[in-house]
Write an enzyme that holds these catalytic residues in place. Structure first.
Site, PDB file in Angstrom:
ATOM      1  N   TRP A  57      -3.467   8.904 -67.322  1.00  0.00           N
ATOM      2  CA  TRP A  57      -4.514   9.870 -66.965  1.00  0.00           C
ATOM      3  C   TRP A  57      -5.515  10.048 -68.099  1.00  0.00           C
ATOM      4  CZ3 TRP A  57      -4.413   9.637 -62.164  1.00  0.00           C
ATOM      5  CH2 TRP A  57      -3.202   9.528 -61.479  1.00  0.00           C
ATOM      6  N   LYS A  78       0.396  20.224 -58.394  1.00  0.00           N
ATOM      7  CA  LYS A  78       1.678  20.048 -59.055  1.00  0.00           C
ATOM      8  C   LYS A  78       2.318  21.400 -59.363  1.00  0.00           C
ATOM      9  CE  LYS A  78      -0.366  15.814 -60.660  1.00  0.00           C
ATOM     10  NZ  LYS A  78       0.352  14.709 -60.041  1.00  0.00           N
ATOM     11  N   ASP A 116      -6.724  18.218 -70.062  1.00  0.00           N
ATOM     12  CA  ASP A 116      -6.308  18.033 -68.673  1.00  0.00           C
ATOM     13  C   ASP A 116      -4.882  18.567 -68.547  1.00  0.00           C
ATOM     14  OD1 ASP A 116      -5.463  17.225 -66.203  1.00  0.00           O
ATOM     15  OD2 ASP A 116      -5.937  15.097 -66.481  1.00  0.00           O
TER      16      ASP A 116
END
Lengths: 373, 373
Positions: B113, B207, B183
């Protein structure tokens, strides 16, 4: 019915005339509720499963195929689901379709949404306003001969239905060679459409085909090549095609709801022809009453440009408008207050508004006119 | 339990170890189900009401305030909800924070990511990779002294938890003067955080705090000024602040779910300290078993960089990995297959995974090792 909506425990459903997010088919809501904790055969809520799971891949593909079937979308068009609503499309369209700053986009402006679409074009190229109905506060759509089109325009954009002004194109405009791009956010899947005529169709879901948070794009494949490699990933349509609407985690629940709504149009309503007939029947009920009210109700749009989705009218005073909205709410009809830029009343009667809801509003309007006329 | 998940009528819930979208608290799902057709006192589903309605404005404000309360967010930071996931943030961050092409963004890359985040920076300025763990296939985070930082960098970005590699920063890195941008898509609201240290925090919801389709941003107000007027509307953070997260129709249902999850963390779990303690307890159960398995289970991450959210390990062969996943699924534990780039097993044990689920997995792992070791 007479509801006490001031009580926080009231759980009776009203007739919801909201302009969007808007009413959903009750059988769709019931299915969502019934499988909310556990999608049958999966063991989790549809909200909890991986977008890469077989179950969700099938849900996304099912929604996509239903849209293809409903509109008989030809093979040279892609169907995508993205996030960000029409507002992000106001950026993505010029970013992808204007190859450089020297190219021009033609915009036909018939209301607030068309105007907003035109405002981000400056970042990517030139804007030509092919027509703008602002002078008459957006009461009609243009004729084809009124359009001031650019020769060699990169595309021509219009908004098929303007929710605030209740103005809708009865037919797509004729714009020559430029790819026609349409914002169908408020009348998508409300009637059949000849997809071949369009370079691109886009529609956020929260009016006619689901909930806020997902936008459906139908785009002619050849237009995907224009962006080359000049755009960051999320802004590039070709990347979304390459990722099959899973460039990143898609809004899984919203896509699931869109699939259920499409299934309802196909198998309960009976397709887009029948959907259109029902929408005409609902709108005619209200417009006929307005036209026969002896001027008690004053429609905003010219009759030839009237929307089947948003019936916008006013009464003779703001006091009477307010009284109308208050009394309707007490009878279980909500969301009728007009947008502040137009005033008056707005009855949004999208696909999922049942005829019984429109009939109830019609009867209330007739009664209200008799009592106050 | 022994479930027949091949039957499409099975409606028993499993323990869902999906890396995201992921498990939600069951009491949140129950509340969503119970008020799905009719939000009490409103008369419509939360999915059907206008984002401008009082009911929804209160829902959005409630979700925002709960995040502020949970993290004790100082007044100089704004909290926003936007669409497009972390992938759109990969564009919006450099678009907003790099004033011109001469500015540099520092990126610390500890997995997939973080690498994706770095790839769109080229469109807006220069990229400096301050650290990249690719050589060891991302098994650890760097120490502060290993960082190769740029003097005067516009910002420094890192990913607090990498879901694929199961690597998490135990503490935010020290990067000097540059605004720290993180992030937190996979560990947001999993532990307390000193928000003052950050220029910006962003996290998609699917999530730890809701469903796919909404991304929470926490951004220091002074950073909003950098974009000036050079960005189209949806890409400009200042426009979202001005619109109070309603620049356009927000993903109303997804924001409602986020509010319910935050309420669950506050009032059922008892806040972020307790959430963190529970997450440590769950992760320790599995890591201790891995460490005491005599090499039967091999953890991917270095112990000092282990994720509390995604426990990534493998067995001695791919055949044994497959057998593990298949047997676990038959016992009602799904989503355990590792990402293809790492292989093996991945148990995602976000906030909403109950201790009982981790205990069930632990017991199965112990039993599996005994039978196959």
């Amino acid at each position: 019915m007479q509801l006490d909506m001031s009580s926080p425990t009231t759980t009776e459903r009203v007739f919801n005339f909201s302009a969007g997010p808007a009413v959903l088919p009750e059988m769709v809501l019931e299915q969502i509720r019934d499988e909310l904790l556990c999608l049958p055969g999966v063991g989790s809520s549809v909200m909890e499963i991986s977008h890469r799971s077989q179950a969700f891949v099938e849900i996304l593909d099912d929604a996509r195929r239903r849209i293809i079937d409903l509109h008989q979308i030809p093979d040279d068009h892609e169907v995508l689901f993205v996030q960000g609503g029409a507002t992000l499309q106001n950026t993505m369209i010029p970013a992808n379709l204007l190859v450089d700053q020297n190219q021009t986009a033609d915009c036909i402006i018939t209301g607030t949404w068309g105007k907003k679409n035109s405002q981000d074009i400056q970042y990517y190229g030139s804007l030509n306003i092919a027509w703008d109905g602002a002078e008459t506060n957006y009461t009609q759509v243009p004729t084809n001969s009124e359009l001031n089109l650019t020769e060699g325009a990169a595309y021509c954009h219009y908004t098929s239905n303007e929710t605030i002004h209740g103005v809708q194109f009865p037919e797509p405009p004729e714009v020559g060679e430029a790819p026609l791009v349409v914002d169908q956010s408020s009348d998508f899947l409300s009637e059949p459409l000849d997809i071949k005529r369009f370079g691109m169709i886009y529609a956020c879901a929260q009016k006619n085909c689901g909930i806020a948070g997902v936008t459906t794009l139908i785009i002619r494949r050849e237009l995907l090549e224009r962006a080359g490699d000049r755009l960051p990933r999320y802004l590039d349509y070709a990347q979304h095609v390459k990722g099959a609407s899973m460039l990143n985690t898609p809004p899984t629940f919203a896509i699931y709801v869109t699939g259920l709504v499409c299934n309802w149009i196909q198998n309960t309503v009976g397709g887009l022809e029948e959907m259109h007939r029902l929408n005409q029947e609902k709108a005619n009920l209200l417009y006929n009453l307005i036209d026969n009210s002896g001027g008690f109700f004053l429609g905003h749009a010219q009759p030839s440009s009237r929307s089947l989705m948003n019936v916008v009218f006013r009464l003779e005073s703001q006091e009477l408008d307010s009284k109308f909205v208050t009394e309707a709410a007490a009878l279980g009809m909500t969301g009728l207050k007009g947008h502040r830029s137009v005033g008056g009343i707005r009855a949004s009667i999208y696909n999922a508004m049942p005829l019984s809801g429109v009939q109830a509003l019609h009867d209330f309007m007739r009664d209200f006119a008799q009592r106050n006329g």
